[in-house]
Enzyme design. Structure first.
Site, PDB file in Angstrom:
ATOM      1  N   LYS A  35      14.672  34.120 -49.314  1.00 48.17           N
ATOM      2  CA  LYS A  35      13.845  33.256 -48.490  1.00 48.17           C
ATOM      3  C   LYS A  35      12.360  33.629 -48.630  1.00 48.17           C
ATOM      4  O   LYS A  35      12.012  34.749 -49.014  1.00 48.17           O
ATOM      5  CB  LYS A  35      14.275  33.352 -47.014  1.00 48.17           C
ATOM      6  CG  LYS A  35      15.733  33.006 -46.776  1.00 48.17           C
ATOM      7  CD  LYS A  35      16.072  31.589 -47.157  1.00 48.17           C
ATOM      8  CE  LYS A  35      15.612  30.580 -46.129  1.00 48.17           C
ATOM      9  NZ  LYS A  35      16.360  30.631 -44.878  1.00 48.17           N
TER      10      LYS A  35
ATOM     11  N   CYS B 258      21.452  60.254 -25.301  1.00 52.32           N
ATOM     12  CA  CYS B 258      21.718  60.978 -24.061  1.00 52.32           C
ATOM     13  C   CYS B 258      22.973  61.810 -24.234  1.00 52.32           C
ATOM     14  O   CYS B 258      23.964  61.360 -24.811  1.00 52.32           O
ATOM     15  CB  CYS B 258      21.901  59.978 -22.914  1.00 52.32           C
ATOM     16  SG  CYS B 258      22.588  60.697 -21.405  1.00 52.32           S
TER      17      CYS B 258
ATOM     18  N   ALA C  38      13.257  26.514 -38.655  1.00 51.20           N
ATOM     19  CA  ALA C  38      12.876  27.918 -38.471  1.00 51.20           C
ATOM     20  C   ALA C  38      13.425  28.459 -37.161  1.00 51.20           C
ATOM     21  O   ALA C  38      13.908  29.596 -37.090  1.00 51.20           O
ATOM     22  CB  ALA C  38      11.355  28.056 -38.500  1.00 51.20           C
ATOM     23  N   ASP C  39      13.374  27.644 -36.104  1.00 49.82           N
ATOM     24  CA  ASP C  39      13.900  28.089 -34.812  1.00 49.82           C
ATOM     25  C   ASP C  39      15.418  28.238 -34.865  1.00 49.82           C
ATOM     26  O   ASP C  39      15.989  29.156 -34.265  1.00 49.82           O
ATOM     27  CB  ASP C  39      13.513  27.093 -33.713  1.00 49.82           C
ATOM     28  CG  ASP C  39      12.024  27.111 -33.424  1.00 49.82           C
ATOM     29  OD1 ASP C  39      11.364  28.103 -33.783  1.00 49.82           O
ATOM     30  OD2 ASP C  39      11.516  26.128 -32.856  1.00 49.82           O
ATOM     31  N   TYR C  40      16.072  27.320 -35.569  1.00 55.43           N
ATOM     32  CA  TYR C  40      17.527  27.426 -35.714  1.00 55.43           C
ATOM     33  C   TYR C  40      17.872  28.691 -36.500  1.00 55.43           C
ATOM     34  O   TYR C  40      18.776  29.440 -36.120  1.00 55.43           O
ATOM     35  CB  TYR C  40      18.071  26.192 -36.436  1.00 55.43           C
ATOM     36  CG  TYR C  40      19.550  26.283 -36.746  1.00 55.43           C
ATOM     37  CD1 TYR C  40      20.497  25.944 -35.795  1.00 55.43           C
ATOM     38  CD2 TYR C  40      19.980  26.723 -38.003  1.00 55.43           C
ATOM     39  CE1 TYR C  40      21.856  26.042 -36.076  1.00 55.43           C
ATOM     40  CE2 TYR C  40      21.339  26.824 -38.290  1.00 55.43           C
ATOM     41  CZ  TYR C  40      22.269  26.480 -37.323  1.00 55.43           C
ATOM     42  OH  TYR C  40      23.604  26.581 -37.601  1.00 55.43           O
TER      43      TYR C  40
ATOM     44  N   LYS D 200      15.691  26.634 -53.695  1.00 53.79           N
ATOM     45  CA  LYS D 200      16.658  26.313 -52.635  1.00 53.79           C
ATOM     46  C   LYS D 200      16.184  25.026 -51.950  1.00 53.79           C
ATOM     47  O   LYS D 200      15.298  25.053 -51.105  1.00 53.79           O
ATOM     48  CB  LYS D 200      16.758  27.458 -51.633  1.00 53.79           C
ATOM     49  CG  LYS D 200      17.842  27.260 -50.568  1.00 53.79           C
ATOM     50  CD  LYS D 200      17.954  28.492 -49.692  1.00 53.79           C
ATOM     51  CE  LYS D 200      19.054  28.323 -48.666  1.00 53.79           C
ATOM     52  NZ  LYS D 200      18.777  27.253 -47.696  1.00 53.79           N
TER      53      LYS D 200
ATOM     54  N   LYS E 247      22.144  33.423 -58.815  1.00 51.02           N
ATOM     55  CA  LYS E 247      23.583  33.445 -59.036  1.00 51.02           C
ATOM     56  C   LYS E 247      23.900  34.260 -60.285  1.00 51.02           C
ATOM     57  O   LYS E 247      23.160  34.194 -61.276  1.00 51.02           O
ATOM     58  CB  LYS E 247      24.136  32.017 -59.213  1.00 51.02           C
ATOM     59  CG  LYS E 247      23.952  31.122 -57.994  1.00 51.02           C
ATOM     60  CD  LYS E 247      24.429  29.705 -58.277  1.00 51.02           C
ATOM     61  CE  LYS E 247      24.182  28.799 -57.074  1.00 51.02           C
ATOM     62  NZ  LYS E 247      24.574  27.382 -57.361  1.00 51.02           N
TER      63      LYS E 247
ATOM     64  N   ILE F 211      25.536  30.763 -48.401  1.00 51.25           N
ATOM     65  CA  ILE F 211      24.991  31.828 -49.240  1.00 51.25           C
ATOM     66  C   ILE F 211      24.227  32.792 -48.349  1.00 51.25           C
ATOM     67  O   ILE F 211      23.450  32.382 -47.492  1.00 51.25           O
ATOM     68  CB  ILE F 211      24.044  31.269 -50.329  1.00 51.25           C
ATOM     69  CG1 ILE F 211      24.809  30.328 -51.261  1.00 51.25           C
ATOM     70  CG2 ILE F 211      23.437  32.407 -51.142  1.00 51.25           C
ATOM     71  CD1 ILE F 211      23.939  29.712 -52.340  1.00 51.25           C
TER      72      ILE F 211
ATOM     73  N   GLU G 268      22.584  18.855 -53.574  1.00 53.03           N
ATOM     74  CA  GLU G 268      21.851  18.512 -52.357  1.00 53.03           C
ATOM     75  C   GLU G 268      21.352  17.078 -52.419  1.00 53.03           C
ATOM     76  O   GLU G 268      20.723  16.678 -53.407  1.00 53.03           O
ATOM     77  CB  GLU G 268      20.644  19.446 -52.182  1.00 53.03           C
ATOM     78  CG  GLU G 268      20.992  20.906 -51.991  1.00 53.03           C
ATOM     79  CD  GLU G 268      21.671  21.183 -50.668  1.00 53.03           C
ATOM     80  OE1 GLU G 268      21.193  20.661 -49.633  1.00 53.03           O
ATOM     81  OE2 GLU G 268      22.679  21.919 -50.664  1.00 53.03           O
TER      82      GLU G 268
END
Length: 678
Positions: free
Chosen positions: A319, A429, A39-41, A123, A295, A88, A179
């Protein structure tokens, strides 16, 4: 945060992100020893993408958006993929999914009654792997690597029970992609064994799978409980089927495991329904997932859609939702960007969201503050959109009786009036070059790495020269030589350093035209768009002539990659007298080189082509893309400079004008032959 940054801060942040993400890519892909969570990545990658979308002219050559994963540097042998292993694009809302389908329909130029079937599948959070079979025998297993080059893990994949060593009835050459993963239960058991033996404890199943697959000793891999799911293919000597669904079913028939949740969906509602089904079942699945992949089902449509950068147009990863938290809005600051935009930034009492401490949040613009009824001191609920970009989603105390926040009507930097143009929500501005924020940023942008790249003329020097009254416009940079004697002897400047700077400036008197155009700081014109424009118009002078002509909006909008928003910005820029004067002044000092296109050299290179009427076998976007590939310019109107008109049914005024001017006119079939023969 992206929208709270000005261009200088964004450039610095993009530099840091490029280095930081490259470091974590190496740790993740090359060493299987990540220092941060997924998650941080993802948060870093998303921040980089948001910054690049806002500042396209700042996209770096080493940007994470320009590569997949990391170039392998470990001890395993390297493998060049026969076909790239693409990434993707991500979506985080139902609306983005609907827009994805609509975008596919537009590209394919489908009628309202023509359905677009999609496949949907979980996924899997694993390690991408390609398996190559020749004459039915497994001959190569490779990791994704950077998408073009991976690592040879053939001995290791041979130890995975899910992966067949031989297959019958397959094409002579077949690359199966999927995967490699580890189930939750197997992961827990592995870590128990590792702890008992004093071995390495893995952070999550994905890291355990990656570390296990990329071993030099295949016996270690064999001892690890790895699994495999197939979801696609790379090079194949004969088509597997006509649709994604049938192709995956054929892979299953050949002996490859595929997800039980892989289905075909007819329409957006069916896609979203399956997404909700998978999300509900997520916690109970035996493996980790982080979303759903859609897809386009028809493979001929996939081929037509092709890809953009590193991702296909025909696939999308939806996600799962963001995490949320509550905190207090302690202040609202206003930042002035290079284009004069006033951007409000919320300063929060720091709070943890999804493992990340959030202290700042974008408030986007004046309308967003009004919509949420935000005031300093409000209690707010925030979320990290896509678990990445923090944003305020709800004001929990908007009913409390307090004065509304007053958005500034004058620039906090120079005091000039701040206004919003018709049809725009942004407040800008009006100070232009008299505004310190804008003058500095415009000059810094002009000499930046992506623009003229004048070495030695950094932010500190620009600020110093502005303060001395030497720099007011880009042209003044090339007149700094008149201040040489004044500069020598100032703190930090000596003969050698001054002459080095002046030499660097002199070396840029014949700049690359795309860098030059991009350096002018025209809104929405990044380096890629600058190249698109010059590929069509050749020179700055031709672009200027078009942008000030009667059909400027149509001519510019017709350029592939430009569109009406960029066209309007160009027209506005070149119609402003002070911009034309500044450009003339600059061109009196420099002479941009002729533009050299990297497009395919054909008999159509440099020609102008107009498509008109209803195209029946391709969309207008496809036609323009084909013309660009041949090195031609796809224009939106017919003139004496037009070389060819491709006319479909219903062609009207453009066809008539072409006939009046004696321009060659052909049909869609003849155009297809030109493309095929090129």
């Amino acid at each position: 945060m992206t929208t709270e940054l000005d261009a200088a801060q964004a450039a610095n942040r993009l530099m840091r992100l490029a280095k930081l993400i490259a470091k974590h890519d190496r740790l993740y892909h090359d060493r299987d020893a990540p220092e941060i969570s997924d998650a941080d990545y993802d948060a870093l990658v998303r921040e980089n993408r948001e910054l690049e979308e806002r500042f396209p002219h700042l996209i770096r050559a080493d940007s994470p958006s320009q590569r997949l994963g990391a170039v392998p540097t470990g001890p395993l042998a390297k493998v060049t993929h026969a076909r790239p292993m693409l990434s993707i694009d991500n979506a985080f809302s139902n609306e983005e999914v609907a827009e994805f389908v609509a975008r596919v329909r537009r590209f394919l130029s489908l009628g309202p009654d023509e359905a677009v079937a999609m496949t949907a599948e979980p996924k899997i959070d694993g390690l991408s792997c390609s398996l190559r079979y020749e004459q039915g025998r497994l001959v190569l297993g490779a990791t994704r690597g950077d998408g073009a080059v991976g690592e040879d893990v053939t001995p290791n994949v041979r130890t995975i029970a899910d992966i067949p060593q031989e297959i019958a009835g397959a094409p002579d050459v077949l690359e199966v992609r999927g995967e490699v993963y580890m189930s939750k239960a197997d992961f827990a058991a592995l870590n128990e064994r590792q702890e008992a033996s004093g071995g390495k404890i893995f952070a999550n199943p994905r890291n355990a799978a990656a570390g296990s697959l990329r071993q030099k000793d295949s016996k270690i891999t064999e001892a690890r409980p790895l699994r495999f799911f197939a979801h696609g293919w790379g090079e194949v000597s004969d088509p597997l089927a006509e649709t994604q669904l049938l192709a995956v079913e054929r892979l299953k028939a050949l002996g490859f495991p595929v997800s039980d949740l892989f289905v075909k969906c007819d329409g957006v509602e069916a896609m979203l329904a399956h997404y909700r089904k998978i999300e509900t079942a997520r916690a109970d699945l035996p493996y980790d997932i982080d979303g759903v992949v859609y897809k386009v089902d028809r493979l001929d449509w996939q081929a037509r859609l092709g890809q953009v950068a590193r991702a296909p147009r025909w696939a999308l990863a939806h996600k799962f939702p963001a995490e949320k938290a509550e905190t207090t809005l302690e202040a609202i600051d206003i930042q002035v960007g290079r284009t004069g935009k006033l951007t409000p930034v919320g300063r929060l009492k720091p709070v943890g969201v999804g493992g990340v401490m959030v202290a700042n949040v974008t408030l986007h613009n004046r309308d967003e503050i009004e919509r949420l009824g935000l005031r300093v001191g409000d209690r707010v609920r925030i979320q990290r959109a896509g678990d990445v970009i923090p944003q305020v989603v709800e004001n929990l105390t908007r009913d409390e009786k307090r004065a509304a926040y007053a958005f500034p009507d004058h620039c906090p930097e120079c005091g000039s009036e701040a206004v919003s143009e018709d049809g725009e929500v942004d407040v800008r501005c009006t100070g232009g070059l008299i505004c310190p924020a804008q003058r500095f940023e415009r000059l810094r942008h002009f000499v930046s790495r992506g623009a003229l790249d004048i070495e030695g003329l950094g932010e500190k020097s620009i600020a110093e020269f502005i303060e001395l009254g030497w720099l007011h416009s880009p042209a003044d940079i090339f007149r700094l030589r008149t201040h040489r004697d004044e500069l020598v002897g100032r703190e930090g400047w000596k003969d050698v350093s001054v002459d080095k700077l002046l030499a660097a400036i002199e070396a840029k008197r014949d700049p690359d035209p795309a860098r030059f155009l991009f350096g002018l700081g025209i809104r929405h014109v990044g380096i890629v768009t600058a190249k698109d424009l010059l590929r069509c118009f050749g020179t700055i002078e031709n672009l200027r002539e078009t942008a000030t002509g009667e059909s400027a909006q149509a001519e510019l909008s017709a350029v592939d990659g430009v569109g009406p928003v960029v066209a309007e910005a160009l027209v506005d820029f070149f119609h402003e007298e002070h911009n034309r004067e500044a450009l003339d002044d600059l061109l009196s000092e420099v002479s941009p080189k002729p533009f050299e296109s990297s497009a395919k050299q054909t008999e159509w290179t440099g020609k102008t082509i107009v498509f008109t009427g209803s195209l029946e076998t391709m969309s207008r976007d496809e036609a323009k893309t084909q013309a660009e590939r041949l090195g031609a310019r796809a224009a939106g109107s017919v003139s004496a400079k037009t070389d060819l008109v491709v006319a479909g049914p219903g062609a009207g005024s453009k066809l008539k004008k072409a006939e009046e001017l004696g321009v060659r006119v052909i049909g869609e079939a003849d155009w297809a032959k030109i493309v095929a023969d090129a």
